[in-house]
Design a protein around this motif. Structure first.
Motif, PDB file in Angstrom:
ATOM      1  N   GLY A  35       0.802  -1.212   0.000  1.00  0.00           N
ATOM      2  CA  GLY A  35       0.000   0.000   0.000  1.00  0.00           C
ATOM      3  C   GLY A  35       0.834   1.261   0.000  1.00  0.00           C
ATOM      4  O   GLY A  35       2.009   1.245   0.388  1.00  0.00           O
ATOM      5  N   TRP A  36       0.209   2.341  -0.439  1.00  0.00           N
ATOM      6  CA  TRP A  36       0.790   3.680  -0.353  1.00  0.00           C
ATOM      7  C   TRP A  36      -0.061   4.517   0.596  1.00  0.00           C
ATOM      8  O   TRP A  36      -1.295   4.527   0.492  1.00  0.00           O
ATOM      9  CB  TRP A  36       0.825   4.365  -1.719  1.00  0.00           C
ATOM     10  N   PHE A  37       0.590   5.194   1.490  1.00  0.00           N
ATOM     11  CA  PHE A  37      -0.052   6.115   2.421  1.00  0.00           C
ATOM     12  C   PHE A  37       0.627   7.472   2.305  1.00  0.00           C
ATOM     13  O   PHE A  37       1.738   7.577   1.785  1.00  0.00           O
ATOM     14  CB  PHE A  37       0.079   5.617   3.870  1.00  0.00           C
ATOM     15  N   ARG A  38      -0.034   8.490   2.805  1.00  0.00           N
ATOM     16  CA  ARG A  38       0.602   9.805   2.842  1.00  0.00           C
ATOM     17  C   ARG A  38       0.245  10.495   4.151  1.00  0.00           C
ATOM     18  O   ARG A  38      -0.776  10.203   4.772  1.00  0.00           O
ATOM     19  CB  ARG A  38       0.183  10.659   1.649  1.00  0.00           C
ATOM     20  N   GLN A  39       1.120  11.417   4.519  1.00  0.00           N
ATOM     21  CA  GLN A  39       0.884  12.191   5.731  1.00  0.00           C
ATOM     22  C   GLN A  39       1.331  13.622   5.503  1.00  0.00           C
ATOM     23  O   GLN A  39       2.514  13.871   5.239  1.00  0.00           O
ATOM     24  CB  GLN A  39       1.627  11.589   6.925  1.00  0.00           C
ATOM     25  N   ALA A  40       0.374  14.518   5.573  1.00  0.00           N
ATOM     26  CA  ALA A  40       0.670  15.941   5.446  1.00  0.00           C
ATOM     27  C   ALA A  40       0.984  16.506   6.833  1.00  0.00           C
ATOM     28  O   ALA A  40       0.571  15.935   7.844  1.00  0.00           O
ATOM     29  CB  ALA A  40      -0.529  16.669   4.842  1.00  0.00           C
ATOM     30  N   PRO A  41       1.713  17.598   6.903  1.00  0.00           N
ATOM     31  CA  PRO A  41       2.045  18.202   8.201  1.00  0.00           C
ATOM     32  C   PRO A  41       0.807  18.465   9.045  1.00  0.00           C
ATOM     33  O   PRO A  41      -0.168  19.055   8.560  1.00  0.00           O
ATOM     34  CB  PRO A  41       2.744  19.498   7.804  1.00  0.00           C
ATOM     35  N   GLY A  42       0.812  17.988  10.280  1.00  0.00           N
ATOM     36  CA  GLY A  42      -0.298  18.231  11.182  1.00  0.00           C
ATOM     37  C   GLY A  42      -1.509  17.354  10.963  1.00  0.00           C
ATOM     38  O   GLY A  42      -2.545  17.534  11.620  1.00  0.00           O
ATOM     39  N   LYS A  43      -1.397  16.383  10.042  1.00  0.00           N
ATOM     40  CA  LYS A  43      -2.538  15.515   9.752  1.00  0.00           C
ATOM     41  C   LYS A  43      -2.174  14.056   9.991  1.00  0.00           C
ATOM     42  O   LYS A  43      -0.996  13.698  10.108  1.00  0.00           O
ATOM     43  CB  LYS A  43      -3.001  15.718   8.306  1.00  0.00           C
ATOM     44  N   GLY A  44      -3.183  13.219  10.033  1.00  0.00           N
ATOM     45  CA  GLY A  44      -2.973  11.797  10.222  1.00  0.00           C
ATOM     46  C   GLY A  44      -2.550  11.109   8.942  1.00  0.00           C
ATOM     47  O   GLY A  44      -2.542  11.705   7.866  1.00  0.00           O
ATOM     48  N   ARG A  45      -2.177   9.846   9.065  1.00  0.00           N
ATOM     49  CA  ARG A  45      -1.756   9.076   7.910  1.00  0.00           C
ATOM     50  C   ARG A  45      -2.989   8.620   7.133  1.00  0.00           C
ATOM     51  O   ARG A  45      -3.921   8.059   7.699  1.00  0.00           O
ATOM     52  CB  ARG A  45      -0.922   7.890   8.381  1.00  0.00           C
ATOM     53  N   LYS A  87      -2.356  18.122  -7.310  1.00  0.00           N
ATOM     54  CA  LYS A  87      -2.948  19.316  -6.713  1.00  0.00           C
ATOM     55  C   LYS A  87      -2.131  19.714  -5.477  1.00  0.00           C
ATOM     56  O   LYS A  87      -1.481  18.850  -4.864  1.00  0.00           O
ATOM     57  CB  LYS A  87      -4.383  19.018  -6.274  1.00  0.00           C
ATOM     58  N   PRO A  88      -2.186  20.960  -5.072  1.00  0.00           N
ATOM     59  CA  PRO A  88      -1.462  21.361  -3.853  1.00  0.00           C
ATOM     60  C   PRO A  88      -1.843  20.519  -2.641  1.00  0.00           C
ATOM     61  O   PRO A  88      -0.990  20.253  -1.783  1.00  0.00           O
ATOM     62  CB  PRO A  88      -1.875  22.827  -3.683  1.00  0.00           C
ATOM     63  N   GLU A  89      -3.079  20.057  -2.575  1.00  0.00           N
ATOM     64  CA  GLU A  89      -3.513  19.249  -1.422  1.00  0.00           C
ATOM     65  C   GLU A  89      -2.921  17.836  -1.439  1.00  0.00           C
ATOM     66  O   GLU A  89      -3.103  17.084  -0.486  1.00  0.00           O
ATOM     67  CB  GLU A  89      -5.037  19.180  -1.328  1.00  0.00           C
ATOM     68  N   ASP A  90      -2.216  17.473  -2.510  1.00  0.00           N
ATOM     69  CA  ASP A  90      -1.502  16.195  -2.542  1.00  0.00           C
ATOM     70  C   ASP A  90      -0.140  16.296  -1.854  1.00  0.00           C
ATOM     71  O   ASP A  90       0.545  15.283  -1.699  1.00  0.00           O
ATOM     72  CB  ASP A  90      -1.297  15.732  -3.991  1.00  0.00           C
ATOM     73  N   THR A  91       0.252  17.491  -1.462  1.00  0.00           N
ATOM     74  CA  THR A  91       1.529  17.678  -0.783  1.00  0.00           C
ATOM     75  C   THR A  91       1.561  16.893   0.522  1.00  0.00           C
ATOM     76  O   THR A  91       0.684  17.052   1.377  1.00  0.00           O
ATOM     77  CB  THR A  91       1.769  19.171  -0.497  1.00  0.00           C
ATOM     78  N   ALA A  92       2.561  16.020   0.656  1.00  0.00           N
ATOM     79  CA  ALA A  92       2.670  15.157   1.830  1.00  0.00           C
ATOM     80  C   ALA A  92       3.929  14.309   1.696  1.00  0.00           C
ATOM     81  O   ALA A  92       4.557  14.272   0.634  1.00  0.00           O
ATOM     82  CB  ALA A  92       1.454  14.234   1.944  1.00  0.00           C
ATOM     83  N   THR A  93       4.266  13.631   2.782  1.00  0.00           N
ATOM     84  CA  THR A  93       5.259  12.570   2.710  1.00  0.00           C
ATOM     85  C   THR A  93       4.526  11.276   2.395  1.00  0.00           C
ATOM     86  O   THR A  93       3.540  10.948   3.063  1.00  0.00           O
ATOM     87  CB  THR A  93       6.032  12.452   4.027  1.00  0.00           C
ATOM     88  N   TYR A  94       5.000  10.581   1.379  1.00  0.00           N
ATOM     89  CA  TYR A  94       4.365   9.356   0.915  1.00  0.00           C
ATOM     90  C   TYR A  94       5.178   8.150   1.398  1.00  0.00           C
ATOM     91  O   TYR A  94       6.404   8.115   1.249  1.00  0.00           O
ATOM     92  CB  TYR A  94       4.259   9.357  -0.606  1.00  0.00           C
ATOM     93  N   PHE A  95       4.469   7.185   1.946  1.00  0.00           N
ATOM     94  CA  PHE A  95       5.073   5.966   2.466  1.00  0.00           C
ATOM     95  C   PHE A  95       4.508   4.742   1.749  1.00  0.00           C
ATOM     96  O   PHE A  95       3.313   4.704   1.442  1.00  0.00           O
ATOM     97  CB  PHE A  95       4.755   5.804   3.956  1.00  0.00           C
ATOM     98  N   CYS A  96       5.360   3.753   1.515  1.00  0.00           N
ATOM     99  CA  CYS A  96       4.832   2.466   1.084  1.00  0.00           C
ATOM    100  C   CYS A  96       4.909   1.508   2.276  1.00  0.00           C
ATOM    101  O   CYS A  96       5.745   1.687   3.174  1.00  0.00           O
ATOM    102  CB  CYS A  96       5.579   1.925  -0.120  1.00  0.00           C
ATOM    103  N   ALA A  97       4.034   0.523   2.267  1.00  0.00           N
ATOM    104  CA  ALA A  97       3.948  -0.384   3.405  1.00  0.00           C
ATOM    105  C   ALA A  97       3.487  -1.764   2.951  1.00  0.00           C
ATOM    106  O   ALA A  97       2.749  -1.889   1.963  1.00  0.00           O
ATOM    107  CB  ALA A  97       2.982   0.171   4.447  1.00  0.00           C
ATOM    108  N   ARG A  98       3.904  -2.782   3.692  1.00  0.00           N
ATOM    109  CA  ARG A  98       3.539  -4.160   3.385  1.00  0.00           C
ATOM    110  C   ARG A  98       2.269  -4.552   4.134  1.00  0.00           C
ATOM    111  O   ARG A  98       2.211  -4.467   5.371  1.00  0.00           O
ATOM    112  CB  ARG A  98       4.673  -5.110   3.766  1.00  0.00           C
TER     113      ARG A  98
END
Length: 128
Positions: A35-45, A87-98
């Motif tokens: 899976g791919w997840f993302r986390q923006a500053p101040g928000k949950g994953r 989009k600007p709202e896609d700004t985040a750190t993106y993580f992959c996970a098993r």
């Protein structure tokens, strides 16, 4: 050592595209959904997309469906996330996970606790 390594992030203008990669090592990659997840500053994953072990079934969040595509090459132990029309709202750190298994299901695929191995994250910044 079991690990995932995400790469491909960067700075892009709104409307542009990026492709993220997630390289796996230390386990039988073809037996697991990723899976791919993302986390923006101040928000949950947030769950973005997940692909089953064979690649035959994909899941997307409503916010990215139609713009992002998840794929995998089991021969290369790699999963990709093609991101278009950013989009600007896609700004985040993106993580992959098993994922803890090979076939996620609707309703639970985006639950972080169902993923046991996480990559270090790659930053995506979309400017307006």
């Amino acid at each position: 050592e079991v690990q995932l390594q995400a790469s491909g992030g960067g700075l892009v203008q709104a409307g542009g595209s990026l492709r993220l990669s997630c390289a796996a090592s230390g386990f039988s990659f073809a037996g697991y959904a990723i899976g791919w997840f993302r986390q923006a500053p101040g928000k949950g994953r947030e769950g973005v997309a997940t692909i089953s072990s064979s690649g035959g079934r994909n899941f997307y969040s409503a916010s990215v469906k139609g713009r992002f595509t998840v794929s995998r090459e089991n021969a290369k132990d790699t999963v990709y996330l093609q991101m278009n029309s950013l989009k600007p709202e896609d700004t985040a750190t993106y993580f992959c996970a098993r994922f803890l298994g090979s076939h996620p299901i609707t309703g639970t695929w985006a639950t972080p606790s169902l993923y046991d191995i996480w990559g270090q994250g790659t930053l995506v910044t979309v400017s307006s």
